[in-house]
Design a protein around this motif. Structure first.
Motif, mmCIF file in Angstrom:
data_model
loop_
_atom_site.group_PDB
_atom_site.id
_atom_site.type_symbol
_atom_site.label_atom_id
_atom_site.label_comp_id
_atom_site.label_asym_id
_atom_site.label_seq_id
_atom_site.Cartn_x
_atom_site.Cartn_y
_atom_site.Cartn_z
ATOM 1 N N GLU A 83 -20.273 33.313 -18.650
ATOM 2 C CA GLU A 83 -20.941 33.529 -17.426
ATOM 3 C C GLU A 83 -20.080 32.987 -16.181
ATOM 4 O O GLU A 83 -20.000 33.634 -14.984
ATOM 5 C CB GLU A 83 -22.426 33.285 -17.263
ATOM 6 N N VAL A 84 -19.873 31.737 -16.234
ATOM 7 C CA VAL A 84 -18.895 31.113 -15.260
ATOM 8 C C VAL A 84 -17.581 31.630 -14.785
ATOM 9 O O VAL A 84 -17.261 31.907 -13.680
ATOM 10 C CB VAL A 84 -19.065 29.385 -15.514
ATOM 11 N N LEU A 85 -17.051 31.895 -15.803
ATOM 12 C CA LEU A 85 -15.783 32.761 -15.453
ATOM 13 C C LEU A 85 -15.926 34.188 -15.618
ATOM 14 O O LEU A 85 -14.886 34.625 -15.062
ATOM 15 C CB LEU A 85 -15.045 32.267 -17.099
ATOM 16 N N GLU A 86 -17.145 34.499 -15.298
ATOM 17 C CA GLU A 86 -17.257 35.857 -15.244
ATOM 18 C C GLU A 86 -16.591 37.137 -15.996
ATOM 19 O O GLU A 86 -15.684 37.865 -15.708
ATOM 20 C CB GLU A 86 -17.003 36.482 -13.561
ATOM 21 N N ILE A 87 -16.476 36.561 -17.252
ATOM 22 C CA ILE A 87 -15.952 37.552 -18.294
ATOM 23 C C ILE A 87 -16.645 37.750 -19.606
ATOM 24 O O ILE A 87 -17.681 37.081 -19.640
ATOM 25 C CB ILE A 87 -14.593 36.791 -18.866
ATOM 26 N N PRO A 88 -16.573 38.926 -20.270
ATOM 27 C CA PRO A 88 -17.261 39.240 -21.398
ATOM 28 C C PRO A 88 -16.932 38.097 -22.747
ATOM 29 O O PRO A 88 -15.933 37.756 -22.592
ATOM 30 C CB PRO A 88 -16.972 40.636 -21.758
ATOM 31 N N LEU A 89 -17.999 37.998 -23.440
ATOM 32 C CA LEU A 89 -17.598 37.139 -24.611
ATOM 33 C C LEU A 89 -16.627 37.460 -25.200
ATOM 34 O O LEU A 89 -15.755 36.878 -25.775
ATOM 35 C CB LEU A 89 -19.150 36.862 -25.327
ATOM 36 N N SER A 90 -16.534 38.867 -25.397
ATOM 37 C CA SER A 90 -15.175 39.357 -26.413
ATOM 38 C C SER A 90 -14.054 38.880 -25.981
ATOM 39 O O SER A 90 -13.019 38.847 -26.384
ATOM 40 C CB SER A 90 -15.591 41.060 -26.417
ATOM 41 N N ASP A 91 -14.013 38.809 -24.528
ATOM 42 C CA ASP A 91 -12.442 38.262 -23.635
ATOM 43 C C ASP A 91 -12.235 36.876 -24.216
ATOM 44 O O ASP A 91 -11.269 36.336 -24.009
ATOM 45 C CB ASP A 91 -12.673 38.572 -22.482
ATOM 46 N N LEU A 92 -13.315 36.082 -24.213
ATOM 47 C CA LEU A 92 -13.190 34.671 -24.423
ATOM 48 C C LEU A 92 -13.064 34.037 -25.802
ATOM 49 O O LEU A 92 -12.527 33.257 -26.070
ATOM 50 C CB LEU A 92 -14.575 33.829 -24.127
ATOM 51 N N LEU A 93 -13.719 35.034 -26.923
ATOM 52 C CA LEU A 93 -13.586 34.550 -28.312
ATOM 53 C C LEU A 93 -12.282 35.328 -28.975
ATOM 54 O O LEU A 93 -12.472 36.454 -28.800
ATOM 55 C CB LEU A 93 -15.157 34.799 -29.042
ATOM 56 N N PRO A 94 -11.440 34.523 -29.616
ATOM 57 C CA PRO A 94 -10.644 35.181 -30.483
ATOM 58 C C PRO A 94 -11.272 35.719 -31.907
ATOM 59 O O PRO A 94 -12.347 35.530 -32.170
ATOM 60 C CB PRO A 94 -9.475 34.287 -30.832
ATOM 61 N N GLN A 95 -10.373 36.374 -32.430
ATOM 62 C CA GLN A 95 -10.916 37.060 -33.972
ATOM 63 C C GLN A 95 -10.857 35.823 -34.722
ATOM 64 O O GLN A 95 -10.220 34.896 -34.613
ATOM 65 C CB GLN A 95 -9.814 38.161 -34.632
ATOM 66 N N PRO A 96 -12.264 35.615 -35.314
ATOM 67 C CA PRO A 96 -12.154 34.693 -36.605
ATOM 68 C C PRO A 96 -11.102 34.577 -37.484
ATOM 69 O O PRO A 96 -10.451 35.815 -37.842
ATOM 70 C CB PRO A 96 -13.606 34.776 -37.062
ATOM 71 N N PRO A 97 -10.858 33.549 -38.151
ATOM 72 C CA PRO A 97 -9.714 33.484 -39.180
ATOM 73 C C PRO A 97 -10.058 34.506 -40.287
ATOM 74 O O PRO A 97 -11.304 34.421 -40.662
ATOM 75 C CB PRO A 97 -9.634 31.879 -39.620
ATOM 76 N N GLU A 98 -9.075 35.197 -41.057
ATOM 77 C CA GLU A 98 -9.527 35.909 -42.017
ATOM 78 C C GLU A 98 -9.609 35.203 -43.370
ATOM 79 O O GLU A 98 -8.824 33.982 -43.592
ATOM 80 C CB GLU A 98 -8.220 37.158 -42.210
ATOM 81 N N GLY A 99 -10.385 35.513 -44.192
ATOM 82 C CA GLY A 99 -10.269 35.009 -45.767
ATOM 83 C C GLY A 99 -11.223 33.631 -45.605
ATOM 84 O O GLY A 99 -11.257 32.915 -46.671
ATOM 85 N N VAL A 100 -11.978 33.408 -44.460
ATOM 86 C CA VAL A 100 -12.584 32.002 -44.352
ATOM 87 C C VAL A 100 -14.116 32.341 -44.788
ATOM 88 O O VAL A 100 -14.763 33.292 -44.235
ATOM 89 C CB VAL A 100 -12.669 31.327 -43.088
ATOM 90 N N ALA A 101 -14.659 31.734 -45.790
ATOM 91 C CA ALA A 101 -16.072 31.939 -45.944
ATOM 92 C C ALA A 101 -16.758 31.384 -44.632
ATOM 93 O O ALA A 101 -16.557 30.448 -43.916
ATOM 94 C CB ALA A 101 -16.479 31.094 -47.226
ATOM 95 N N PRO A 102 -17.888 32.108 -44.561
ATOM 96 C CA PRO A 102 -18.969 31.871 -43.479
ATOM 97 C C PRO A 102 -19.256 30.377 -43.463
ATOM 98 O O PRO A 102 -19.544 29.874 -44.719
ATOM 99 C CB PRO A 102 -20.066 32.721 -43.456
ATOM 100 N N GLY A 103 -19.199 29.836 -42.380
ATOM 101 C CA GLY A 103 -19.523 28.253 -42.085
ATOM 102 C C GLY A 103 -18.698 27.285 -42.668
ATOM 103 O O GLY A 103 -18.795 26.224 -42.536
ATOM 104 N N ARG A 104 -17.243 27.638 -42.974
ATOM 105 C CA ARG A 104 -16.323 27.162 -43.271
ATOM 106 C C ARG A 104 -15.107 26.883 -42.268
ATOM 107 O O ARG A 104 -15.048 27.748 -41.515
ATOM 108 C CB ARG A 104 -15.723 27.406 -44.588
#
Length: 91
Positions: A70-91
């Motif tokens: 919100e402060v940077l005035e960008i959508p969350l999708s622009d701020l967050l990279p793709q999560p690592p592949e093959g990583v179990a949730p919560g790890r």
């Protein structure tokens, strides 16, 4: 203990790089973004470096991530990279 690198380190580094790029594009100081998002400047600086403690990837709260977007005035999708592949949730 294992020598396999933690895939979240790269995720946190990319998150930090996106924070830095968005902040630079807006011409905001680290102090401005930190204060507007309700963070200490020290904490924000560490997020831009992708760490919470040396050798530990950043793991900000959801509320912090939303406030930063919100402060940077960008959508969350622009701020967050793709999560690592093959990583179990919560790890």
């Amino acid at each position: 203990m294992t020598d396999v690198p933690d895939p979240w380190n790269e995720f946190a580094r990319q998150f930090g790089a996106r924070l830095l790029a968005a902040r630079a594009e807006k011409g905001f100081s680290q102090e401005h973004v930190a204060h507007a998002a309700g963070l200490a400047t020290f904490t924000y600086r560490k997020l831009e470096h992708g760490e919470s403690n040396p050798g530990t990837p950043a793991n900000p709260r959801l509320r912090t991530i939303v406030c930063l977007a919100e402060v940077l005035e960008i959508p969350l999708s622009d701020l967050l990279p793709q999560p690592p592949e093959g990583v179990a949730p919560g790890r």
